[in-house]
Design an enzyme around this catalytic site. Sequence first.
Site, PDB file in Angstrom:
ATOM      1  N   ARG A 104       0.820  -1.211   0.000  1.00  0.00           N
ATOM      2  CA  ARG A 104       0.000   0.000   0.000  1.00  0.00           C
ATOM      3  C   ARG A 104       0.853   1.259   0.000  1.00  0.00           C
ATOM      4  NH1 ARG A 104      -4.177  -1.920   4.681  1.00  0.00           N
ATOM      5  NH2 ARG A 104      -2.328  -3.132   5.269  1.00  0.00           N
ATOM      6  N   LYS A 200     -15.998   6.629  -1.724  1.00  0.00           N
ATOM      7  CA  LYS A 200     -15.857   6.907  -0.295  1.00  0.00           C
ATOM      8  C   LYS A 200     -14.895   8.067  -0.073  1.00  0.00           C
ATOM      9  CE  LYS A 200     -12.081   3.583   0.359  1.00  0.00           C
ATOM     10  NZ  LYS A 200     -11.649   2.327   0.981  1.00  0.00           N
ATOM     11  N   ASP A 226     -12.415  -6.932  -3.762  1.00  0.00           N
ATOM     12  CA  ASP A 226     -11.290  -6.144  -3.274  1.00  0.00           C
ATOM     13  C   ASP A 226     -10.057  -7.036  -3.188  1.00  0.00           C
ATOM     14  OD1 ASP A 226     -10.019  -3.851  -2.470  1.00  0.00           O
ATOM     15  OD2 ASP A 226     -11.298  -3.490  -0.729  1.00  0.00           O
ATOM     16  N   THR A 234     -14.370  -0.579   5.152  1.00  0.00           N
ATOM     17  CA  THR A 234     -14.880  -0.254   3.819  1.00  0.00           C
ATOM     18  C   THR A 234     -15.870  -1.288   3.326  1.00  0.00           C
ATOM     19  OG1 THR A 234     -12.852   0.927   3.214  1.00  0.00           O
ATOM     20  CG2 THR A 234     -14.232   0.127   1.415  1.00  0.00           C
TER      21      THR A 234
END
Length: 317
Positions: A104, A200, A226, A234
């Site tokens: 990430r 979001k 995902d 989420t």
Amino acid sequence: MTQNHKKMSENCFKIFAGTESRYLAENIARNAGIELGKVSCPRFSDGEFEPCYEETIRGSFTFIVQSTFPPADNLLELLLMIDAAKRASAYKIIAVIPYFGFARQDRKDKPRVSIGAKLVADMLSVAGIDRLITMDLHADQIQGFFNVPVDHLSAVALFIPYIEKMGLKNLVVASPDTGGTKRANVFSKHLKTDLVICHKSRSKANMIDSMTLIGDVVDKDVIIVDDIIDTAGTITKAADVMKMKGARSVRACATHAVLSGPAVERIEASALDEVLLTDSIPLHVHCDKITMLSCAPLFADVIQKVYENRSISSSFI
């Protein structure tokens, strides 16, 4: 290549496991039709550890299975195993990292932060890998951080057959955020369904302020796609919004079950009917809503093809 070198390179392939991925490596080895290699990792009283191969790996294709989820011990153990294999004269060293941690951190999106994924790639390269086999990187461009071949597998090959067997009539695929649209679109194309997107906004990491639904889910069986479920904020928020908007059922599938903090409690309390996950990361908790699909056959197939220098294109849907 001399005759001796050719003979050495064709000697054998062996699969070894890091401590936290032994469960998966055993299944991979079983699917590949070989015994899992013997390795130990004694620890000193201060926590320092020293991986050691308990059998010869000279001249062999050495596959090291270790997902690098936190804590960082898993990454350090993998690096030490790579270094030990290099010093033990392994012919080729292939890191098999089902879950590539720190992915990430693939770009500098704010001042004074590291690009963790690039740093990890550099460390693996310096340690001595000849190839990387991984699955569903958080960002595809991480493949470019390496100067060795990267086999980037996808769990689509695991999820699609399972979803098709459900026989859902009004199926629609959803992305829980705009960043996952490309991934969800792959599922949508294979399943021949419409695509729904959740938009979001966050004030900080793991904290969702608001979520807006783009698309129609009324009387639909929704599959939210995902790559990672971390705190499940989420995915559960998206499921709740979709049920409020009239969805008949909501399921989620994600490759990597990070499941930190309140994730399992949130899944159990949410509108989700089922969550499909792979065993790229060990699941140490029980949840009736979670279904685990093993990625071991996929990795075993690719390992054999890499060893035999065959194309792996057929391993992708």
